[in-house]
Design a protein around this motif. Structure first.
Motif, short mmCIF file in Angstrom:
data_model
loop_
_atom_site.label_atom_id
_atom_site.label_comp_id
_atom_site.label_asym_id
_atom_site.label_seq_id
_atom_site.Cartn_x
_atom_site.Cartn_y
_atom_site.Cartn_z
N LYS A 49 0.84 -1.21 0.00
CA LYS A 49 0.00 0.00 0.00
C LYS A 49 0.87 1.26 0.00
O LYS A 49 0.61 2.21 -0.73
N TRP A 50 1.93 1.25 0.81
CA TRP A 50 2.84 2.39 0.88
C TRP A 50 3.52 2.61 -0.47
O TRP A 50 3.65 3.74 -0.95
N ALA A 51 3.98 1.52 -1.09
CA ALA A 51 4.68 1.64 -2.38
C ALA A 51 3.72 2.16 -3.45
O ALA A 51 4.12 2.98 -4.29
N PHE A 57 2.28 9.36 -5.84
CA PHE A 57 2.82 10.66 -5.49
C PHE A 57 3.92 11.05 -6.47
O PHE A 57 3.97 12.19 -6.93
N ALA A 58 4.79 10.12 -6.80
CA ALA A 58 5.88 10.42 -7.72
C ALA A 58 5.33 10.79 -9.09
O ALA A 58 5.81 11.72 -9.74
N ARG A 59 4.29 10.08 -9.54
CA ARG A 59 3.69 10.38 -10.83
C ARG A 59 3.07 11.77 -10.83
O ARG A 59 3.28 12.56 -11.75
N GLU A 60 2.32 12.09 -9.78
CA GLU A 60 1.71 13.42 -9.67
C GLU A 60 2.77 14.50 -9.61
O GLU A 60 2.64 15.56 -10.22
N HIS A 61 3.82 14.24 -8.86
CA HIS A 61 4.91 15.20 -8.73
C HIS A 61 5.57 15.44 -10.09
O HIS A 61 5.86 16.58 -10.48
N THR A 62 5.80 14.36 -10.84
CA THR A 62 6.44 14.47 -12.15
C THR A 62 5.55 15.25 -13.12
O THR A 62 6.04 16.11 -13.86
N VAL A 63 4.26 14.95 -13.12
CA VAL A 63 3.33 15.66 -14.01
C VAL A 63 3.30 17.14 -13.64
O VAL A 63 3.35 18.02 -14.53
N GLY A 64 3.25 17.46 -12.35
CA GLY A 64 3.25 18.86 -11.92
C GLY A 64 4.52 19.58 -12.33
O GLY A 64 4.49 20.72 -12.80
N THR A 65 5.65 18.92 -12.17
CA THR A 65 6.93 19.52 -12.55
C THR A 65 6.98 19.74 -14.06
O THR A 65 7.45 20.79 -14.53
N LEU A 66 6.48 18.79 -14.84
CA LEU A 66 6.44 18.94 -16.28
C LEU A 66 5.57 20.13 -16.69
O LEU A 66 5.97 20.94 -17.53
N HIS A 67 4.40 20.27 -16.08
CA HIS A 67 3.52 21.39 -16.40
C HIS A 67 4.17 22.73 -16.04
O HIS A 67 4.08 23.70 -16.81
N ARG A 68 4.84 22.79 -14.91
CA ARG A 68 5.53 24.03 -14.53
C ARG A 68 6.67 24.34 -15.50
O ARG A 68 6.88 25.50 -15.86
N ALA A 69 7.39 23.31 -15.93
CA ALA A 69 8.49 23.53 -16.88
C ALA A 69 7.95 24.02 -18.22
O ALA A 69 8.53 24.93 -18.84
N LEU A 70 6.85 23.43 -18.68
CA LEU A 70 6.25 23.89 -19.94
C LEU A 70 5.76 25.32 -19.83
O LEU A 70 5.94 26.12 -20.76
#
Length: 89
Positions: A49-51, A57-70
């Motif tokens: 469950k933790w994994a 969380f990592a996926r959401e973080h990556t998507v958010g970072t990508l949107h900010r970079a764009l």
């Protein structure tokens, strides 16, 4: 009475007590093993469950970072075009 102070009757009683103790020990061992198995299953389930949460969380973080970079790239491109137009005029 014999010299050792034990009779046939007390030896038989000791064997019965020894057998009862062995049976109780075996039963306790099975119960303890079941408890350890349940605890291991609970820890493994919590780990999965933790994994899973961590991956989400990592996926959401990556998507958010990508949107900010764009967005930063678009803003930089727009600023460059505005500045380039002012320099030429």
């Amino acid at each position: 009475m014999n010299r050792g102070g034990t009779t046939h009757r007390s030896t038989h009683g000791d064997a019965r007590l020894l057998g009862a103790g062995a049976a109780l020990t075996a039963g306790g061992t099975m119960i303890a093993s079941a408890g350890v198995g349940l605890a291991a299953y609970a820890v493994a389930a919590a780990g999965r469950k933790w994994a899973r949460r961590r991956r989400e969380f990592a996926r959401e973080h990556t998507v958010g970072t990508l949107h900010r970079a764009l967005a930063a790239s678009r803003a930089g491109r727009q600023a460059w075009r505005r500045a380039d137009g002012r320099l030429c005029d």
